[in-house]
Enzyme design. Structure first.
Site, PDB file in Angstrom:
ATOM      1  CE  LYS A  53      16.105  35.449 -12.942  1.00 49.58           C
ATOM      2  NZ  LYS A  53      15.045  36.382 -12.574  1.00 49.58           N
ATOM      3  CD  GLN A  97      11.739  37.659 -13.955  1.00 48.67           C
ATOM      4  OE1 GLN A  97      12.550  36.954 -13.381  1.00 48.67           O
ATOM      5  NE2 GLN A  97      12.105  38.633 -14.772  1.00 48.67           N
ATOM      6  CG  ASP A 120      16.412  40.646  -8.463  1.00 45.77           C
ATOM      7  OD1 ASP A 120      17.377  40.238  -9.138  1.00 45.77           O
ATOM      8  OD2 ASP A 120      15.216  40.492  -8.806  1.00 45.77           O
TER       9      ASP A 120
END
Ligand code: NDP
Length: 305
Positions: A53, A97, A120
């Site tokens: 990422k 994460q 997200d």
């Protein structure tokens, strides 16, 4: 002839658009999109994913701020970090994460993220907006893997309206949001899961099968209707024996690619299908957030390219 849906190539195109949008925002408004990435613990897969990422964000001129926290970090410390990022006006997207270590309540952490920075798309309010659909989608962030899967599908099938879609899996990060996106596209959607009876016969009537199960090569050709389109979200590492006899491993999807290939009209390979789309959509959501924070319209439609 069966079409191989090339997610790697398509994700490259999306990242190209993201870079264009990011550059334009900087040129016209002196705002550089910024993504904060929070990693708690030492999960090796998470570390690889976070590294990818960060690298791709840099290629799109998106700034990243990395926060690496110890495995034994307590919930209050993590919530404090999130609060600081919520309050930092230079940060447009916050990604925590997953999975998180067991002492931390994942839902409490996700819902502590400012909904306007939840790139997200896992916050309860963003999930609610997706579920309501329509104009609500314009304020929402859509979870990256289902969004990437939908973009691939829309690039493959001209008109999704009225098609029978079966989503295999009902997780909050893939199956459920995927089913809502397909409803929004006017598909007739069936969601199947581990308690579903006669799953094979339900799948065999589908024009579109989205596999998000986490079971290597579970879906075989007799589950698939002739000329169906298959989007395989699964990423499963399985053991293999190398030509020299030594043991190795490889990544396979939830669909038996070799077995289903001739029967379907289009299929995503694993790797190289949905996987690259997830990061591309995360970067896209981050740039969208930077535009919104600058009081500007989204640079792209919510679910179009
Ligand atoms: P989860 O484990 O959270 O959910 C799996 C779903 O599959 C559940 O709804 C479960 O049913 C269902 N299921 C499990 N076994 C069966 C079975 N035998 N028959 C029917 N349904 C079954 O997984 P995720 O949704 O997080 O991920 C799914 C897959 O997608 C994984 O392979 C994962 O690695 C991959 N993935 C890929 C991403 C990418 O970037 N390409 C991103 C995220 C995930 P129940 O609810 O009843 O337990």
């Amino acid at each position: 002839m069966t079409k191989i849906i090339d997610g790697k190539e398509f994700a490259g195109k999306i990242r190209g658009q993201v870079k264009e949008d990011s550059d334009l925002l900087f040129k016209d408004h002196k705002v550089q999109p910024c993504l904060a990435v929070v990693l708690v613990g030492e999960n090796p897969a998470s570390k690889v994913y976070v590294g990818a990422k960060t690298k791709m964000a840099a290629e799109c001129n998106i700034k990243t701020k990395d926060f690496k926290m110890n495995e034994d970090t307590d919930q209050d410390t993590l919530l404090k970090t999130i609060k600081d990022l919520n309050d930092d006006s230079s940060v447009h997207g916050i990604l925590v994460q997953l999975p998180l270590p067991k002492q931390i309540d994942e839902r409490a952490v996700i819902d502590a993220i400012d909904v306007k920075k939840d790139v997200d798309g896992f916050h309860a309010i963003n999930a609610g907006r997706l579920s309501i659909g329509g104009d609500m989608l314009k304020q929402a962030f859509i979870p990256c893997t289902p969004l990437g899967s939908l973009l691939l599908l829309k690039n493959t099938v001209q008109n999704l309206s009225g098609m029978n879609a079966v989503v295999v899996g009902r997780s909050n990060i893939v199956g459920k949001p995927m089913s809502q996106l397909l409803i929004e596209e006017s598909c007739t959607v069936t969601v199947v899961h581990s308690r579903t009876k006669d799953i094979e016969s339900i799948c065999s009537k589908a024009d579109i099968v989205i596999a998000a199960v986490g079971r290597p090569e579970m879906i075989k050709s007799h589950w698939i209707k002739k000329d169906a389109v298959i989007i395989d979200v699964g990423i499963n590492r399985v053991p293999t024996t190398k030509p020299d006899g030594s043991e190795g491993s490889k990544i396979v999807g939830d669909v038996d690619y070799q077995d289903t290939f001739e029967k379907c009209s289009a299929i995503t390979p694993v790797p190289g299908g949905v996987g690259p789309m997830t990061i591309a959509c995360l970067l896209r959501n981050t740039v969208t957030s930077a535009y919104r924070h600058s009081g500007l319209e989204d640079p792209r439609g919510t679910v179009s390219t």
